[in-house]
Design an enzyme around this catalytic site. Structure first.
Site, PDB file in Angstrom:
ATOM      1  N   ASP A  93      -7.934   6.392   4.639  1.00  0.00           N
ATOM      2  CA  ASP A  93      -8.021   5.231   5.532  1.00  0.00           C
ATOM      3  C   ASP A  93      -9.224   5.230   6.472  1.00  0.00           C
ATOM      4  O   ASP A  93      -9.239   4.437   7.412  1.00  0.00           O
ATOM      5  CB  ASP A  93      -6.753   5.151   6.397  1.00  0.00           C
TER       6      ASP A  93
ATOM      7  N   HIS B 109       1.239   4.271   6.756  1.00  0.00           N
ATOM      8  CA  HIS B 109       0.641   5.141   5.743  1.00  0.00           C
ATOM      9  C   HIS B 109       1.089   6.581   5.936  1.00  0.00           C
ATOM     10  O   HIS B 109       1.595   6.946   6.993  1.00  0.00           O
ATOM     11  CB  HIS B 109      -0.886   5.055   5.772  1.00  0.00           C
TER      12      HIS B 109
ATOM     13  N   SER C 244       0.803  -1.222   0.000  1.00  0.00           N
ATOM     14  CA  SER C 244       0.000   0.000   0.000  1.00  0.00           C
ATOM     15  C   SER C 244       0.838   1.276   0.000  1.00  0.00           C
ATOM     16  O   SER C 244       0.324   2.338  -0.296  1.00  0.00           O
ATOM     17  CB  SER C 244      -0.942   0.018   1.205  1.00  0.00           C
TER      18      SER C 244
END
Length: 189
Positions: A133, A95, A55
């Protein structure tokens, strides 16, 4: 398969085997102390993590080893790469911060620098993902500081594949641990 090693182990005697076991235990204990020491220095419950998914490609690839810090008085900014963990989730997520919001202190309360740091809200997104997210937050609208494990400060590419292989193939993990334990008993130093 290990007949020579077993013969060597029998020849060592009880005291020598006990000494080897104590040496092995001291190595394990030293590793745990180093891990906890790193956690205290970096203010992070997990100062080193492995990227488990794609990701964050092209910034980080699966198997990259990340080094984290979580300074208590440092704010997170848009673009920072963070590692966070949602309550109830087992695996931390790596992230990038997409948005930050500061919650103003309530009227009548004095604003301190630590209070404003605690009230910073974050929205994250993986570089290789199309959406943010919020779905991953399991009912939360924003991440709070308490969810953040740390900010990425450095990485080693592909070094974490050993960890991934041991998680994907538990037999490999037990075989490696058994071999290391046997070698620790057999070594004469």
């Amino acid at each position: 398969m290990f007949t020579e090693e077993l013969k060597t182990l029998r020849r060592l005697g009880f005291r020598q085997v006990l000494l080897q076991i104590l040496n092995f235990a001291s190595v394990i204990t030293s590793g745990l102390m180093i891990w906890k020491g790193l956690g205290l220095i970096t203010n992070s419950e997990s100062p080193i993590v492995v990227v488990l998914s794609g990701s964050m490609e092209p910034a980080f690839y699966r198997g990259d080893l990340l080094f984290l810090t979580n300074p208590p008085h440092e704010r997170y900014h848009t673009g920072d790469i963070t590692v966070y963990k949602i309550p109830g989730a087992d695996i931390p997520i790596v992230h990038r911060v997409l948005e930050t919001h500061d919650v103003a202190p309530k009227k009548g309360k004095k604003a301190s620098s630590s209070a404003t740091l605690d009230k910073q809200l974050l929205l994250t997104k993986g570089d290789n993902n199309y959406v943010d997210d919020i779905e991953l937050y399991q009912g939360l609208e924003w991440l709070e500081r308490k969810h953040i494990i740390g900010k990425v400060r450095g990485f080693l590419p592909y070094v974490g594949y050993v960890t991934i292989a041991m998680n994907d193939f538990p037999q490999l993990k037990y075989a490696l641990l058994g071999i290391l334990g046997l070698l620790a008993l057999i070594q004469r130093e």
